[in-house]
Design a protein around this motif. Structure first.
Motif, PDB file in Angstrom:
ATOM      1  N   VAL A  67       0.922  -1.188   0.014  1.00 63.28           N
ATOM      2  CA  VAL A  67       0.287  -0.087  -0.083  1.00 63.28           C
ATOM      3  C   VAL A  67       0.807   1.290   0.102  1.00 63.28           C
ATOM      4  N   ARG A  68       1.799   1.266   0.573  1.00 67.06           N
ATOM      5  CA  ARG A  68       2.686   2.640   0.970  1.00 67.06           C
ATOM      6  C   ARG A  68       3.455   2.691  -0.439  1.00 67.06           C
ATOM      7  N   GLY A  69       3.611   1.808  -1.087  1.00 71.18           N
ATOM      8  CA  GLY A  69       4.529   1.984  -2.424  1.00 71.18           C
ATOM      9  C   GLY A  69       3.542   2.761  -3.470  1.00 71.18           C
ATOM     10  N   TYR A  70       1.935   2.791  -3.303  1.00 71.37           N
ATOM     11  CA  TYR A  70       1.113   3.511  -4.203  1.00 71.37           C
ATOM     12  C   TYR A  70       1.115   5.025  -3.612  1.00 71.37           C
ATOM     13  N   LEU A  71       1.546   5.366  -2.381  1.00 68.72           N
ATOM     14  CA  LEU A  71       1.533   6.762  -1.976  1.00 68.72           C
ATOM     15  C   LEU A  71       2.286   7.600  -2.758  1.00 68.72           C
ATOM     16  N   PRO A  72       2.055   8.883  -3.036  1.00 64.05           N
ATOM     17  CA  PRO A  72       1.101   9.846  -2.340  1.00 64.05           C
ATOM     18  C   PRO A  72      -0.288   9.755  -3.080  1.00 64.05           C
ATOM     19  N   SER A  73      -0.382   8.758  -3.865  1.00 63.94           N
ATOM     20  CA  SER A  73      -1.585   8.903  -4.851  1.00 63.94           C
ATOM     21  C   SER A  73      -2.901   8.920  -4.077  1.00 63.94           C
ATOM     22  N   GLN A  74      -3.813   9.663  -4.609  1.00 65.17           N
ATOM     23  CA  GLN A  74      -5.155   9.777  -3.936  1.00 65.17           C
ATOM     24  C   GLN A  74      -5.748   8.463  -3.707  1.00 65.17           C
ATOM     25  N   PHE A  75      -5.726   7.508  -4.456  1.00 64.51           N
ATOM     26  CA  PHE A  75      -6.501   6.304  -4.496  1.00 64.51           C
ATOM     27  C   PHE A  75      -6.046   5.428  -3.414  1.00 64.51           C
ATOM     28  N   ALA A  76      -4.587   5.660  -3.123  1.00 67.16           N
ATOM     29  CA  ALA A  76      -3.963   4.866  -2.063  1.00 67.16           C
ATOM     30  C   ALA A  76      -4.389   5.605  -0.841  1.00 67.16           C
ATOM     31  N   ILE A  77      -4.338   6.748  -0.631  1.00 67.22           N
ATOM     32  CA  ILE A  77      -4.747   7.692   0.689  1.00 67.22           C
ATOM     33  C   ILE A  77      -6.284   7.206   0.851  1.00 67.22           C
ATOM     34  N   ASP A  78      -7.051   7.052   0.024  1.00 68.92           N
ATOM     35  CA  ASP A  78      -8.480   6.590   0.167  1.00 68.92           C
ATOM     36  C   ASP A  78      -8.629   4.968   0.710  1.00 68.92           C
ATOM     37  N   CYS A  79      -7.660   4.319  -0.044  1.00 74.09           N
ATOM     38  CA  CYS A  79      -7.598   3.001   0.723  1.00 74.09           C
ATOM     39  C   CYS A  79      -7.527   2.734   2.072  1.00 74.09           C
ATOM     40  N   ILE A  80      -6.584   3.624   2.707  1.00 70.88           N
ATOM     41  CA  ILE A  80      -6.134   3.748   3.924  1.00 70.88           C
ATOM     42  C   ILE A  80      -7.099   4.290   4.990  1.00 70.88           C
ATOM     43  N   LEU A  81      -8.032   5.451   4.609  1.00 68.90           N
ATOM     44  CA  LEU A  81      -8.656   6.125   5.250  1.00 68.90           C
ATOM     45  C   LEU A  81      -9.994   5.851   5.090  1.00 68.90           C
ATOM     46  N   THR A  82     -10.612   5.389   3.942  1.00 70.35           N
ATOM     47  CA  THR A  82     -11.916   4.982   3.574  1.00 70.35           C
ATOM     48  C   THR A  82     -12.092   3.776   3.066  1.00 70.35           C
ATOM     49  N   GLY A  83     -11.183   2.770   2.659  1.00 69.40           N
ATOM     50  CA  GLY A  83     -11.369   1.728   1.912  1.00 69.40           C
ATOM     51  C   GLY A  83     -12.370   0.675   2.620  1.00 69.40           C
ATOM     52  N   GLY A  84     -11.998   0.454   3.796  1.00 68.55           N
ATOM     53  CA  GLY A  84     -12.888  -0.474   4.764  1.00 68.55           C
ATOM     54  C   GLY A  84     -12.518  -1.929   4.427  1.00 68.55           C
ATOM     55  N   ASP A  85     -13.316  -2.864   4.846  1.00 66.66           N
ATOM     56  CA  ASP A  85     -12.982  -4.408   4.836  1.00 66.66           C
ATOM     57  C   ASP A  85     -11.608  -4.624   5.561  1.00 66.66           C
ATOM     58  N   ASP A  86     -11.031  -4.025   6.368  1.00 68.02           N
ATOM     59  CA  ASP A  86      -9.749  -4.323   7.042  1.00 68.02           C
ATOM     60  C   ASP A  86     -10.185  -5.260   8.227  1.00 68.02           C
ATOM     61  N   TYR A  87     -11.409  -4.939   8.942  1.00 65.32           N
ATOM     62  CA  TYR A  87     -11.570  -5.609  10.271  1.00 65.32           C
ATOM     63  C   TYR A  87     -10.329  -5.597  11.144  1.00 65.32           C
ATOM     64  N   GLU A  88      -9.841  -4.581  11.343  1.00 63.61           N
ATOM     65  CA  GLU A  88      -8.573  -4.259  12.420  1.00 63.61           C
ATOM     66  C   GLU A  88      -9.511  -3.615  13.549  1.00 63.61           C
ATOM     67  N   LEU A  89      -8.786  -3.658  14.708  1.00 62.16           N
ATOM     68  CA  LEU A  89      -9.627  -2.690  15.731  1.00 62.16           C
ATOM     69  C   LEU A  89      -8.974  -1.284  15.890  1.00 62.16           C
ATOM     70  N   CYS A  90      -9.811  -0.256  15.825  1.00 56.26           N
ATOM     71  CA  CYS A  90      -9.696   1.019  16.255  1.00 56.26           C
ATOM     72  C   CYS A  90      -9.985   1.136  17.758  1.00 56.26           C
ATOM     73  N   PHE A  91      -9.133   1.578  18.655  1.00 58.15           N
ATOM     74  CA  PHE A  91      -9.581   1.685  20.102  1.00 58.15           C
ATOM     75  C   PHE A  91      -8.970   2.976  20.463  1.00 58.15           C
ATOM     76  N   THR A  92      -9.530   3.354  21.501  1.00 57.27           N
ATOM     77  CA  THR A  92      -8.827   4.583  22.369  1.00 57.27           C
ATOM     78  C   THR A  92      -8.477   4.125  23.924  1.00 57.27           C
ATOM     79  N   ALA A  93      -7.581   4.636  24.336  1.00 58.13           N
ATOM     80  CA  ALA A  93      -7.108   4.275  25.645  1.00 58.13           C
ATOM     81  C   ALA A  93      -6.412   5.676  26.428  1.00 58.13           C
ATOM     82  N   ALA A  94      -6.462   5.649  27.780  1.00 60.30           N
ATOM     83  CA  ALA A  94      -5.435   6.693  28.365  1.00 60.30           C
ATOM     84  C   ALA A  94      -4.288   6.546  28.246  1.00 60.30           C
TER      85      ALA A  94
END
Length: 327
Positions: A248-275
């Motif tokens: 993915v990094r190899g396609y940066l800074p193209s807009q489609f690569a930025i979109d894949c990272i920020l808005t692409g979805g289907d990652d099923y990783e966890l995003c969480f917050t913590a002190a």
């Protein structure tokens, strides 16, 4: 195929009924009967996958069976829950079943193999003819009031991401023929799209550390946005800190690569917050589970989500993530 498939009950008996333990009454009756353990609460989630929207008609049925359970398990991970039982409603075109029994066999194998890994019992559901459609409902358990949710973030909390972002979205762009990946890139990305890693152990171990959590299914901006809405707060994300693979990094800074990272979805990783006081504990947890955990930003007072580049400039995207009624 032989006439054995004239009845939905033959399909259930042949491909989906398996011996289960810890269930009072399972497949074969009008409904299942289950018993929770003492001092436990149930956590319930439902996901539907529709042909042509969530997957291609030609998708490998084994991988489709796997993913149809994986997306539900990911919801359990985001809640810090232990999955216990699942029901499955499968709608298939008549010609698919009557002409090609391998499809049902492979779908069931993918579903059951992942279920066995996490000791999840298939306890019921439904089969019918129609456009290809898969709906699974999963039931998990947590100790009383010991669950993760979206509404607990606090100003000053770190924002963490597990794994990496963007590979599934990049693979989808290849499948849609919007880009052309080489064989090495395809091998690196397609597994993220079809057989995503489930962060169940991580989710359960984050209880007591994470103030909020969500799985990234519709894209980071959309899903982190749900945390911000539920917590009534804002956030700043450092784009350079976001974890992504070399492909993915190899396609940066193209807009489609930025979109894949920020808005692409289907990652099923966890995003969480913590002190911030839990940083050492979470880093130790990452080592114990052998999973990459990365701080990518901070929760702030106010409203909105700002993504900054290395120079401090705001990164703008046209889409915020997948929306079933807008895509």
């Amino acid at each position: 195929m032989s006439g054995s498939f004239s009845s939905e009950f033959n399909i259930i008996e042949r491909y989906f009924k398996r011996p289960v333990t810890g269930v009072v009454l399972g497949i074969g009756d009008d409904a299942a009967v289950i018993s929770p353990e003492a001092d436990m609460q149930w956590v319930i989630s439902t996901d539907t996958l529709v042909s042509g929207i969530h997957f291609f008609e030609h998708t490998d049925p084994y991988k489709l069976g796997y993913k149809s359970l994986a997306v539900n398990l990911s919801d359990m991970a985001a809640m810090g829950a232990k999955p216990r039982w699942v029901t499955l409603s499968l709608t298939t075109p008549r010609e698919l079943v009557e002409s090609h029994d391998v499809w049902i066999d492979q779908f069931a194998r993918g579903f059951h193999e992942l279920a066995q890994v996490y000791q999840v019992a298939l306890i019921g559901g439904d089969t019918t003819c129609g456009p290809l459609n898969i709906c699974a409902q999963i039931i998990g358990e947590v100790r009383k009031d010991q669950f993760l949710h979206r509404g607990g973030a606090k100003a000053g909390d770190d924002i963490w991401i597990s794994g990496s972002l963007g590979k599934a979205a990049l693979a989808l762009k290849h499948e849609l023929q919007e880009i052309k990946l080489n064989r090495t890139e395809i091998d690196a990305c397609l597994s993220a799209l079809h057989t995503p890693t489930v962060r169940l152990d991580l989710g359960q171990r984050l209880v007591g550390f994470a103030s909020s959590a969500i799985d990234i299914s519709d894209g980071l901006l959309a899903d982190l946005g749900h945390i911000l809405t539920s917590s009534k707060l804002a956030a700043i994300i450092e784009f350079e800190a976001l974890p992504c693979s070399d492909v993915v990094r190899g396609y940066l800074p193209s807009q489609f690569a930025i979109d894949c990272i920020l808005t692409g979805g289907d990652d099923y990783e966890l995003c969480f917050t913590a002190a911030k006081k839990y940083r050492i504990d979470i880093e130790r947890l990452a080592q114990e589970l052998d999973v990459s955990l990365t701080i990518v930003g901070e929760i702030k007072q106010g409203e909105g989500l700002l993504v900054k580049d290395a120079e401090g400039n705001e990164i703008i995207t046209k889409k915020k993530g997948f929306d079933h009624f807008a895509n």
